[in-house]
Design an enzyme around this catalytic site. Structure first.
Site, PDB file in Angstrom:
ATOM      1  N   MET A   1       0.840  -1.197   0.000  1.00 35.18           N
ATOM      2  CA  MET A   1       0.000   0.000   0.000  1.00 35.18           C
ATOM      3  C   MET A   1       0.879   1.252   0.000  1.00 35.18           C
ATOM      4  SD  MET A   1      -3.463  -0.910   1.993  1.00 35.18           S
ATOM      5  CE  MET A   1      -2.909  -0.625   3.654  1.00 35.18           C
TER       6      MET A   1
ATOM      7  N   LEU B   1       6.704   3.213   1.614  1.00 40.12           N
ATOM      8  CA  LEU B   1       7.677   2.131   1.775  1.00 40.12           C
ATOM      9  C   LEU B   1       8.716   2.432   2.850  1.00 40.12           C
ATOM     10  CD1 LEU B   1       8.331   1.259  -1.990  1.00 40.12           C
ATOM     11  CD2 LEU B   1       6.524   0.437  -0.456  1.00 40.12           C
TER      12      LEU B   1
ATOM     13  N   HIS C   1       9.694  -3.137   3.417  1.00 39.48           N
ATOM     14  CA  HIS C   1       9.232  -3.377   2.039  1.00 39.48           C
ATOM     15  C   HIS C   1      10.426  -3.641   1.109  1.00 39.48           C
ATOM     16  CE1 HIS C   1       5.812  -0.725   3.516  1.00 39.48           C
ATOM     17  NE2 HIS C   1       5.164  -1.787   3.065  1.00 39.48           N
TER      18      HIS C   1
HETATM   19  O1  PAF Z   1      -0.183  -5.724   3.414  1.00 38.13           O
HETATM   20  C1  PAF Z   1      -0.572  -4.818   2.673  1.00 38.13           C
HETATM   21  O2  PAF Z   1       0.119  -3.823   2.458  1.00 38.13           O
HETATM   22  C2  PAF Z   1      -1.943  -4.935   2.025  1.00 38.13           C
HETATM   23  O3  PAF Z   1      -2.839  -5.575   2.871  1.00 38.13           O
HETATM   24  C3  PAF Z   1      -1.905  -5.593   0.643  1.00 38.13           C
HETATM   25  C4  PAF Z   1      -1.456  -7.054   0.743  1.00 38.13           C
HETATM   26  C5  PAF Z   1      -0.979  -4.838  -0.272  1.00 38.13           C
HETATM   27  C6  PAF Z   1      -3.312  -5.583   0.032  1.00 38.13           C
HETATM   28  O4  PAF Z   1      -3.803  -4.288  -0.104  1.00 38.13           O
END
Ligand code: PAF
Length: 276
Positions: free
Chosen positions: A25, A28, A32
């Protein structure tokens, strides 16, 4: 690295069944970037795709959808500096949901209505719906999700298995600050003082694990005491619990286990977990 906003652009760059994919989402952080590095490592020849999309479907009306940080520029700068991502897919809502998303992918209640799902009803339906859709668009061979969202990883693994998707799902280890705080985009809602206090959540999980490993087996009492411990320090705990890793059923002797917790500190809800 290419930044694309439309499905058409994405499709023009990707052959089906090839990519290593990291859905996010955005906003970052090093956690990430570690997932991106893992995607590169599991499929060194494959294009690495990262999606940035704040998915409205997985937020309850009172949750932080509107204030969830959207930081496209700095996200791309970090990825560019790391050099392990080939394609960033950052659709807007109209691109991903051109019409109201009436079709939803509803995971089974025994996996998705417990723990996070009990306190965030519909959360995993929103997650499964968007991830399934992203999988259809990216058509990856590999997907990487952080273990920080432990139940999400389990629910998505089961989704891939039950829907027969030809995708290998990988779990990435949780990254922590030098003090031990699990990295999360939501940490930025915390003041400096709260960041120190936030360490109490993982400490409470460690204490639960120590009690279990020390031979205590009255699971409900241990969990209740752990919740009381946090509540006495100003938290509003949703759950602190000892579970089996594979299906998050109640902890039993002789199985691989995980301690999981979710609690609100001020207006910020934090989750954490530790395998043991
Ligand atoms: O973990 C996340 O950032 C979200 O739940 C995902 C897997 C990108 C789905 O929107």
């Amino acid at each position: 690295m290419k930044l694309v906003h439309t499905v058409a652009e994405l499709r023009s760059l990707l052959a089906p069944g090839l990519a290593a994919f990291v859905p996010t989402m955005g906003n970052l952080h090093a956690g990430h970037l570690a997932l991106v590095a893992q995607a590169r490592a599991v499929a060194p020849q494959a294009p690495v795709v990262l999606s940035l999309f704040v998915n409205r479907l997985q937020f309850l009306p009172h949750e932080d959808f509107d204030r969830y940080p959207r930081t496209l520029e700095s996200d791309c700068a970090q990825l560019q500096a790391q050099g392990a991502c080939d394609i960033v897919f950052a659709p807007d809502e109209a691109e991903l949901y051109p019409e109201p998303q009436g079709y939803r992918l509803v995971p089974p209640p025994e996996l998705a209505d417990i723990l996070e799902g009990q306190f965030r009803p519909g959360f995993f339906t929103g997650v499964c719906t968007v991830v399934h859709k992203l999988f259809n668009l990216v058509q990856p061979a590999h997907a990487v999700f952080g273990k920080k969202d432990y139940q999400q990883l389990m629910v998505l693994r089961r989704m891939v298995a039950q829907m027969g998707l030809p995708i290998c799902v990988h779990g990435g280890e949780t990254l922590r600050s030098s003090e031990g705080l699990a990295l999360s985009s939501r940490n930025q809602y915390l003041s400096a003082e709260q960041k120190m206090q936030a360490l109490q959540l993982s400490a409470a999980l460690r204490a639960l694990i120590a009690a279990w490993q020390g031979g205590a087996r009255d699971r409900e009492r241990l969990e209740g005491e752990a919740m009381d411990h946090l509540a006495a320090r100003g938290w509003q705990p949703d759950y602190l619990t000892l579970r089996r890793r594979h299906d998050l059923g109640p902890a039993r002797d002789g199985e691989a286990l995980v301690a999981l917790g979710a609690a609100r500190l001020g207006s910020t809800r934090l989750i954490d977990n530790l395998e043991f």
